[in-house]
Design a protein around this motif. Structure first.
Motif, PDB file in Angstrom:
ATOM      1  N   THR A   1      43.259  43.063  33.234  1.00 44.58           N
ATOM      2  CA  THR A   1      42.600  43.142  34.516  1.00 44.58           C
ATOM      3  C   THR A   1      43.099  44.570  35.079  1.00 44.58           C
ATOM      4  O   THR A   1      42.424  45.391  35.593  1.00 44.58           O
ATOM      5  CB  THR A   1      42.827  42.073  35.340  1.00 44.58           C
ATOM      6  OG1 THR A   1      42.139  40.850  34.619  1.00 44.58           O
ATOM      7  CG2 THR A   1      42.007  42.201  36.715  1.00 44.58           C
ATOM      8  N   ALA A   2      44.575  44.280  35.153  1.00 43.33           N
ATOM      9  CA  ALA A   2      44.999  45.636  35.776  1.00 43.33           C
ATOM     10  C   ALA A   2      44.908  46.947  35.011  1.00 43.33           C
ATOM     11  O   ALA A   2      44.827  47.826  35.525  1.00 43.33           O
ATOM     12  CB  ALA A   2      46.643  45.391  36.072  1.00 43.33           C
ATOM     13  N   LEU A   3      44.868  46.791  33.714  1.00 45.80           N
ATOM     14  CA  LEU A   3      44.674  47.845  32.738  1.00 45.80           C
ATOM     15  C   LEU A   3      43.227  48.359  33.104  1.00 45.80           C
ATOM     16  O   LEU A   3      43.234  49.837  33.112  1.00 45.80           O
ATOM     17  CB  LEU A   3      44.911  47.212  31.332  1.00 45.80           C
ATOM     18  CG  LEU A   3      44.819  48.366  30.551  1.00 45.80           C
ATOM     19  CD1 LEU A   3      45.933  49.497  30.622  1.00 45.80           C
ATOM     20  CD2 LEU A   3      44.971  47.892  29.001  1.00 45.80           C
ATOM     21  N   GLY A   4      42.410  47.472  33.328  1.00 43.10           N
ATOM     22  CA  GLY A   4      41.058  48.116  33.399  1.00 43.10           C
ATOM     23  C   GLY A   4      40.982  48.880  34.704  1.00 43.10           C
ATOM     24  O   GLY A   4      40.480  49.990  34.915  1.00 43.10           O
TER      25      GLY A   4
ATOM     26  N   ASP B   1      37.700  41.781  39.655  1.00 43.04           N
ATOM     27  CA  ASP B   1      38.631  41.444  38.395  1.00 43.04           C
ATOM     28  C   ASP B   1      37.931  41.256  37.172  1.00 43.04           C
ATOM     29  O   ASP B   1      38.561  41.628  36.161  1.00 43.04           O
ATOM     30  CB  ASP B   1      39.621  40.303  39.119  1.00 43.04           C
ATOM     31  CG  ASP B   1      38.889  39.063  39.350  1.00 43.04           C
ATOM     32  OD1 ASP B   1      37.549  38.967  39.333  1.00 43.04           O
ATOM     33  OD2 ASP B   1      39.446  38.325  39.896  1.00 43.04           O
ATOM     34  N   GLN B   2      36.982  40.657  36.975  1.00 38.11           N
ATOM     35  CA  GLN B   2      36.585  40.222  35.933  1.00 38.11           C
ATOM     36  C   GLN B   2      35.630  41.713  35.039  1.00 38.11           C
ATOM     37  O   GLN B   2      35.849  41.771  33.953  1.00 38.11           O
ATOM     38  CB  GLN B   2      35.458  39.034  36.046  1.00 38.11           C
ATOM     39  CG  GLN B   2      36.066  37.910  36.647  1.00 38.11           C
ATOM     40  CD  GLN B   2      37.265  37.612  36.006  1.00 38.11           C
ATOM     41  OE1 GLN B   2      37.532  37.466  34.808  1.00 38.11           O
ATOM     42  NE2 GLN B   2      38.413  37.037  36.783  1.00 38.11           N
ATOM     43  N   GLN B   3      35.092  42.373  35.959  1.00 34.97           N
ATOM     44  CA  GLN B   3      34.639  43.710  35.392  1.00 34.97           C
ATOM     45  C   GLN B   3      35.758  44.529  34.849  1.00 34.97           C
ATOM     46  O   GLN B   3      35.775  45.380  33.816  1.00 34.97           O
ATOM     47  CB  GLN B   3      33.450  44.108  36.378  1.00 34.97           C
ATOM     48  CG  GLN B   3      32.500  43.638  36.855  1.00 34.97           C
ATOM     49  CD  GLN B   3      32.369  42.473  38.024  1.00 34.97           C
ATOM     50  OE1 GLN B   3      33.507  41.877  38.160  1.00 34.97           O
ATOM     51  NE2 GLN B   3      31.434  42.412  38.606  1.00 34.97           N
ATOM     52  N   ALA B   4      36.892  44.465  35.584  1.00 33.31           N
ATOM     53  CA  ALA B   4      38.032  45.526  35.184  1.00 33.31           C
ATOM     54  C   ALA B   4      38.479  44.952  33.892  1.00 33.31           C
ATOM     55  O   ALA B   4      39.051  45.763  33.280  1.00 33.31           O
ATOM     56  CB  ALA B   4      39.028  45.399  36.321  1.00 33.31           C
TER      57      ALA B   4
END
Length: 494
Positions: free
Chosen positions: A434-437, A241-244
């Motif tokens: 997060t979801a956008l990534g 999640d954080q990388q995304a």
């Protein structure tokens, strides 16, 4: 032509599905909370089957709300709570035990023993991580040692280990894919930062290679397909999640940074194509693998937005989480009250598994407004500690901090964060980064979006919070915070 990308955002307290169009706009959202289990002090567990059911329900709901058929999806991307460990049977797909959540501290003594034996420097050199119960390696070893016959079965290849991305990929593909991506694998203590699963680390943490997933790029069409409503949709994006969120904030250039305000707070700075080793007890992690690996420095706050949930559910001070801003704004300042929300220990840069939550500075004039303000300010104080360490490691000042996550809707918190940091805090137009990534990673692999440069050009700010206090005043606030943290450290004797 397929018109949408579906992002599955599986978090610590809820599962969400978000549908994005070609412009990066949100078409529809569906969300389901699931049960948090606290069987003993310091233990946090999830039911992996409940996670899957909640995620599957949101997939159906988001398509129905948008009036979209699965055949209209160009790709599916997964982003997930990291470090949480699931162990399941390869033949049946049944979990053999509750999932151990990233917040869980049951392996603190095992981590102490490894550090005392002198392993931490070698672990940090090879994995970029510190020895702490936060990461997956000791959690998996604990399951193998405490679930009957699990170690022998894992050695025979009968059990599958995975972080939550692996579990969702397994379920989405009908048990055809036991995979993870480099960003999630880099959070296990078991992967070499510049390679794959590390035999030396597997031996140190006593983990059999036969139970590990295959490590894939974060964005690639590898032939995996998710089965959704009778359609096969390319599963082409996976990232923690954080990388995304870093990818969704289009922090593609070295030196760019973001902070996500969720259950915890996680600050990441892109450091480019080579890992930068921290001198201030931050983490070095894989940011993503999109043809080649990019790396990041990361600081982790274990309790961020969760402190507001505690005010709501534990103390009953507010009815809804959104009510905290008005309550905190009912007082001009914190009245000398500091709340250190070390409910599950302290993360970066302290790494103290034995710290516990502490409230200091109470007087007869203190009331619920001061406590609410202290809770909000604790989120910003912890994040300011991370940025100070990060700037020292990187050797360069930050120009701005991009922010995302649910708590960024709180203007009081964002302004206080800018005041402490002394740099602009920039809230994007689309805060579901997060979801956008995850959507970007999935869509790039299928040609739904052409290049990362196109995505960076489309990023837009919604509001910029400029610092409003002097550096001396901010420094004094940080000094008082440090005094409070010192009193919270090392409290638990378990």
């Amino acid at each position: 032509m397929s018109r949408y990308v579906l992002a599955l955002d599986q978090g610590t307290t809820s599962s969400r599905s978000i549908l994005f169009d070609w412009r990066g706009g949100i078409v529809a959202v569906a969300q389901r909370e699931f049960t948090q289990h606290f069987p003993r002090p310091g233990w946090v567990e999830h039911d992996a089957n409940e996670i899957w059911v909640s995620q599957a329900v949101t997939i159906a709901e988001v398509l129905a709300r948008a009036g979209v058929a699965a055949g209209d999806l160009a790709a599916v991307g997964i982003t997930n709570q990291r470090e949480t460990v699931v162990l399941w049977e390869r033949d049946t797909g049944h979990p053999v035990a509750p999932a151990i959540v990233w917040q869980d501290r049951r392996t603190a003594e095992r981590c102490d023993a490894l550090r005392t034996a002198g392993h931490e420097a070698r672990v940090a050199q090879r994995t970029g991580l510190l020895i702490d119960p936060y990461f997956s390696g000791t959690k998996l070893a604990w399951l193998l040692d405490h679930v009957p016959d699990a170690r022998a079965r894992a050695e025979r290849g009968e059990l599958c280990f995975g972080t939550v991305d692996s579990w969702l990929a397994w379920k989405l593909t009908g048990g055809q894919a036991h995979v993870t991506d480099a960003s999630n694998a880099s959070r296990t203590l078991l992967m070499n930062l510049e390679g794959g699963w590390d035999p030396e680390m597997l031996a140190l943490f006593d983990v059999p290679a036969a139970c590990l997933p295959r490590v894939l790029p974060s964005s690639a069409d590898t032939g995996l397909v998710a089965r959704i409503e009778g359609h096969e949709v390319p599963l082409t994006g996976i990232a923690g999640d954080q990388q995304a969120a870093l990818f969704g904030q289009t922090c593609f250039r070295p030196g760019m940074a973001k902070n996500t305000y969720g259950t915890g707070c996680f600050m990441l700075m892109n450091t480019g194509s080579r890992p930068l080793r921290s001198r201030h007890r931050l983490l070095t992690t894989v940011a993503w693998d999109v043809g080649s690996r990019s790396y990041a420095l990361e600081g982790s706050v274990f309790v961020g937005g969760a402190v507001v949930q505690w005010l709501r559910d534990g103390l009953g001070l507010i009815e809804r989480s959104a009510d905290v801003e008005a309550l905190a704004a009912s007082v001009p300042d914190n009245g000398g009250v500091f709340l250190v929300p070390a409910f599950t220990g302290l993360g970066s840069p302290h790494w103290d598994a034995y710290a516990r939550g502490t409230i200091l500075g109470l007087s007869r004039g203190s009331h619920r407004g001061h406590l609410a303000r202290a809770a909000l300010e604790s989120i910003a104080f912890q994040s300011a500690e991370l940025l100070a360490a990060m700037q020292a490691d990187a050797g360069q000042p930050l120009i701005e901090l991009r922010v995302d996550g649910g708590a960024t809707a709180n203007d009081l918190l964002m302004q206080f964060q800018a005041d402490l940091l002394g740099v602009p805090v920039v809230r994007p137009r689309v805060t579901e980064t997060t979801a956008l990534g995850a959507a970007y990673l999935a869509g790039l692999a299928t040609g739904f979006w052409s290049t990362a440069e196109d995505l960076a050009g489309a990023w837009q700010a919604e509001r910029v919070f400029e610092p409003g206090i002097g550096r001396d005043q901010a420094g004094e606030a940080m000094r008082q915070w440090s005094r409070a943290v010192a009193r919270a450290r090392g409290w638990s004797e378990e």
